[in-house]
Design a protein around this motif. Sequence first.
Motif, mmCIF file in Angstrom:
data_model
loop_
_atom_site.group_PDB
_atom_site.id
_atom_site.type_symbol
_atom_site.label_atom_id
_atom_site.label_comp_id
_atom_site.label_asym_id
_atom_site.label_seq_id
_atom_site.Cartn_x
_atom_site.Cartn_y
_atom_site.Cartn_z
ATOM 1 N N ASP A 63 46.678 -8.708 52.420
ATOM 2 C CA ASP A 63 47.346 -9.157 51.207
ATOM 3 C C ASP A 63 48.825 -9.342 51.575
ATOM 4 O O ASP A 63 49.251 -8.963 52.669
ATOM 5 N N PRO A 64 49.635 -9.933 50.705
ATOM 6 C CA PRO A 64 51.032 -10.219 51.074
ATOM 7 C C PRO A 64 51.837 -9.003 51.523
ATOM 8 O O PRO A 64 52.561 -9.062 52.531
ATOM 9 N N SER A 65 51.739 -7.891 50.792
ATOM 10 C CA SER A 65 52.500 -6.704 51.181
ATOM 11 C C SER A 65 51.992 -6.123 52.497
ATOM 12 O O SER A 65 52.767 -5.643 53.323
ATOM 13 N N GLY A 76 41.944 -13.301 50.747
ATOM 14 C CA GLY A 76 42.993 -12.910 51.681
ATOM 15 C C GLY A 76 44.345 -12.725 51.031
ATOM 16 O O GLY A 76 45.205 -12.021 51.575
ATOM 17 N N LEU A 77 44.547 -13.328 49.859
ATOM 18 C CA LEU A 77 45.825 -13.215 49.158
ATOM 19 C C LEU A 77 45.792 -12.187 48.035
ATOM 20 O O LEU A 77 46.828 -11.863 47.464
ATOM 21 N N SER A 78 44.606 -11.683 47.699
ATOM 22 C CA SER A 78 44.494 -10.748 46.579
ATOM 23 C C SER A 78 44.947 -9.352 46.991
ATOM 24 O O SER A 78 44.855 -8.976 48.161
ATOM 25 N N PRO A 79 45.439 -8.542 46.037
ATOM 26 C CA PRO A 79 45.976 -7.222 46.366
ATOM 27 C C PRO A 79 44.954 -6.094 46.300
ATOM 28 O O PRO A 79 45.332 -4.932 46.299
ATOM 29 N N CYS A 122 41.954 -3.435 47.295
ATOM 30 C CA CYS A 122 41.419 -2.716 48.451
ATOM 31 C C CYS A 122 39.896 -2.838 48.455
ATOM 32 O O CYS A 122 39.309 -3.439 47.556
ATOM 33 N N THR A 180 45.519 -11.868 59.423
ATOM 34 C CA THR A 180 45.363 -12.797 58.308
ATOM 35 C C THR A 180 44.287 -13.834 58.604
ATOM 36 O O THR A 180 43.426 -14.122 57.754
ATOM 37 N N SER A 190 41.395 -3.680 38.479
ATOM 38 C CA SER A 190 40.203 -4.503 38.652
ATOM 39 C C SER A 190 39.209 -4.313 37.510
ATOM 40 O O SER A 190 38.611 -5.284 37.040
ATOM 41 N N SER A 227 39.040 -9.909 50.999
ATOM 42 C CA SER A 227 40.009 -9.230 50.139
ATOM 43 C C SER A 227 40.578 -7.931 50.707
ATOM 44 O O SER A 227 41.793 -7.719 50.662
#
Length: 350
Positions: A138-140, A101-104, A106, A158, A65, A134
């Motif tokens: 995230d996807p994982s 919501g899609l960003s990795p 923390c 989600t 970041s 955020s």
Amino acid sequence: MTEYALNVRARSAGLAHRLWAREKVWLFSAGLLITLFLLAPTLGATTVGFAAQNLLNVAPFLVLSVGIAAYAGATGADGLIARAFTGSPGVMILIAAVAGGLSPFCSCGVIPLIAALLVMGVPLSAVMAFWLASPVMDPSMFLLTTGMLGFEFAVAKTITAIGLGVFGGFVVHMVSRAGGLTDPLRSGVGNGGCGGSKVRSTQPVVWKFWSDSARVAKFWREAIKTTLFLAKWLTLAFILESLMLAWLPADLVARALGGTGIAPIGIATLVGVPAYLNGYAALPLVGGLMEQGMAPGAGLAFLVAGGVSSLPAAIAVWALVKPQVFLLYLGIAVTGSFASGLLFQLWIAV
């Protein structure tokens, strides 16, 4: 006392005052650790190990970041990013919430990006939407949540991430329209944008900035400044968190979160706010508590509150923005976490 001695004392006092003013967070952390080692050496060693391990765990997110924010500033791409958030406030907030919501990132790793967006002049409403969404999903995280807590729980988390971002964004937008939240960043951090601020003019973009010595210097200056800023506050936060966990027995937390009804959801929200839990490590804990009878709504409230407003994240936010913005952020996080847990519990009961 001679005049020379008086001058030496005055210079020493002035130096000490300047040192405390500039490095009071580091000095406070060092003083706290020294006190622990003197009074409780074992606890002191445990606290140092805990803080070091958590700083190591969050380091990849912070490096990513900080690097993105410094790169955007050095290339001039920050102006383009800011202009992407212009237009209809409703559309901006929705896009920011979905992107969050899609960003990795923390809850700690997203802080440098938030600071950069505010300095660029991005409206605080859109930034808050991204900020709140955020850390939650995230996807994982979605895949792991599905495996440990079930597909329905993962979908609910989600929806909560995006819904919390949209809710927070519109709350900030309404407050900003009423004339509040002007210049949200603290002095020395930068001049951020609020709901009615204008995005600063776009500068020429040089993607391969390393051929320009001035841009390279800017990259390293911003990266180092942001890294040191976060390091001192996160170090203090992890020290305080370690002490909190040492003095707050896990079985007491488990008993408090058990049962059904509204009360456990409220308790889970309040416990989740200060209790920093890595999102991945928290999943098996919540799964075990749910197997022991904890309501799914309480589990969701705990995960959301802990992800958005954990102790390290809250301290970093406090250092970044003015008190009124911090209190609004915290209030939205608590309210949204409780509401999400309550709605999910009602959905389960239908």
